[in-house]
Design a protein around this motif. Structure first.
Motif, short mmCIF file in Angstrom:
data_model
loop_
_atom_site.label_atom_id
_atom_site.label_comp_id
_atom_site.label_asym_id
_atom_site.label_seq_id
_atom_site.Cartn_x
_atom_site.Cartn_y
_atom_site.Cartn_z
N CYS A 14 10.99 -22.19 -75.83
CA CYS A 14 9.98 -23.10 -75.31
C CYS A 14 8.92 -23.38 -76.35
O CYS A 14 8.50 -22.49 -77.07
N ASP A 240 18.95 -15.80 -65.20
CA ASP A 240 17.51 -15.74 -65.44
C ASP A 240 16.99 -17.04 -66.06
O ASP A 240 15.91 -17.53 -65.71
N GLU A 243 16.82 -19.74 -63.39
CA GLU A 243 15.70 -19.56 -62.47
C GLU A 243 14.38 -19.95 -63.12
O GLU A 243 13.42 -20.29 -62.42
N ALA A 244 14.31 -19.91 -64.44
CA ALA A 244 13.08 -20.28 -65.15
C ALA A 244 12.89 -21.78 -65.27
O ALA A 244 11.82 -22.25 -65.68
#
Length: 337
Positions: A14, A240, A243-244
């Motif tokens: 990110c 994971d 889900e982020a």
């Protein structure tokens, strides 16, 4: 086309673009080179980027992130966010998926493969199986029935398969073993060298793989109608990472799955249309197996499904439910056409 699976993943890289947007890049692990087998992934990446104005992108790596036999392990530890796997490479890691690799299930077309795989992936036992690897099933990679290429004298009857060394994985390998052949489960990337060095006499692939991995370049013959089954190679994502994702990025991903698979099928059909030209160009003899021999082959493999069911029962997996799910999906797909 029927509804697609919508699962995905992302352990993400990110970068903040002020307070307004967060750019996201997923690493995607595949192998070989760009080909018909990966076109839905390429299309998915293209569409997701377009829908998010370049804020959610996918870096598709052909072998640079992991070995193809270790992609599920990489997903499990979050080494990358998305990957293509094949059930037959590691049957013990994804036993439920091997239901779709059993021989002679009767699936004939790419849309039927999509329907069968999608239904199977939605079964709770399959989702639980993949969850052990922190993986969610995103979409199938539908492939036509496998056929074999070989060198030397053509093997046009089942009796001639006795002692034949064949590159075949999973349920296909068991099918060939049932008629006296000797299956070897080398990976797709290793198949050419195995054929060149004489480790195998023949290689079982779908058409795109015979082209991409160049086994057709060594072949003198090809079986046109053996059609014992195919392999199951879903695209999976790290739970994971998925889900982020923001709701907007999830929507961009989910809404791109069906058109990506439509693109895959359209592209693959063009390859199938060219296949006859390829055989002629490379002077590869097309071998047609007689109906009697096909019946003999099917008869010899009849016990494989029973053995598989017993194995699943021993692991507490509802094998019969999985086979019923496949058959129901196949019936429904045919009825809708």
């Amino acid at each position: 086309m029927n509804k697609r699976l919508t699962g995905a993943c992302a352990a993400v890289i990110c970068m903040s673009f002020g307070a307004e947007a967060v750019a996201l890049e997923w690493n995607v692990s595949v192998w070989g080179k760009r080909r018909a087998f990966t076109e839905h992934i390429e299309k998915l990446a293209e569409m997701v980027s377009e829908k998010t104005n370049g804020e959610f992108t996918m870096n598709i790596s052909y072998g640079g992130l992991s070995k193809n036999t270790e992609n599920l392990d990489g997903i499990s530890i979050g080494a990358f966010e998305m990957a293509q796997i094949c059930a037959g490479y590691h049957e013990d890691k994804n036993p439920t998926l091997t239901a779709a690799e059993l021989p002679f299930l009767g699936v004939n077309t790419l849309p039927e493969e999509v329907a069968v795989s999608t239904a199977l992936y939605q079964h709770p036992a399959v989702q639980k199986d993949l969850a052990r690897w922190n993986a969610m099933l995103l979409m199938p990679s539908p492939m036509p029935q496998y056929n074999i290429v070989g060198t030397g004298e053509p093997r046009g009857s089942v009796d001639q398969f006795e002692g034949m060394r064949v590159r075949a994985t999973g349920g296909l390998g068991e099918a060939f073993k049932a008629v006296g052949a000797v299956p070897t489960s080398v990976t797709a990337s290793e198949a050419y060298n195995a054929m060149e060095s004489g480790v195998v006499d023949t290689v079982a692939f779908a058409q795109h793989a015979h082209l991409s991995f160049r086994t057709i370049d060594q072949a003198t013959w090809w079986t046109a109608n053996l059609n014992p089954g195919t392999v199951n190679c879903p695209v999976v994502v790290n739970t994971d990472a998925y889900e982020a994702l923001s709701p907007e990025f999830k929507e961009a991903l989910h809404s791109s799955i069906e058109p990506a698979i439509d693109h895959y099928i359209e592209n693959y059909n063009k390859l199938l249309d060219r296949w006859e030209e390829v055989l002629a160009e490379k002077n590869v003899q097309k071998v047609t197996i007689s109906e009697d021999d096909l019946a003999k082959f099917r008869g010899a493999t009849a016990g494989i499904q029973d053995e598989w069911l017993a194995k699943m029962d021993g692991q507490g997996i509802p094998g019969q439910e999985l086979l019923d799910t496949i058959q129901t999906a196949l019936d429904e797909a045919r009825a809708s056409n």
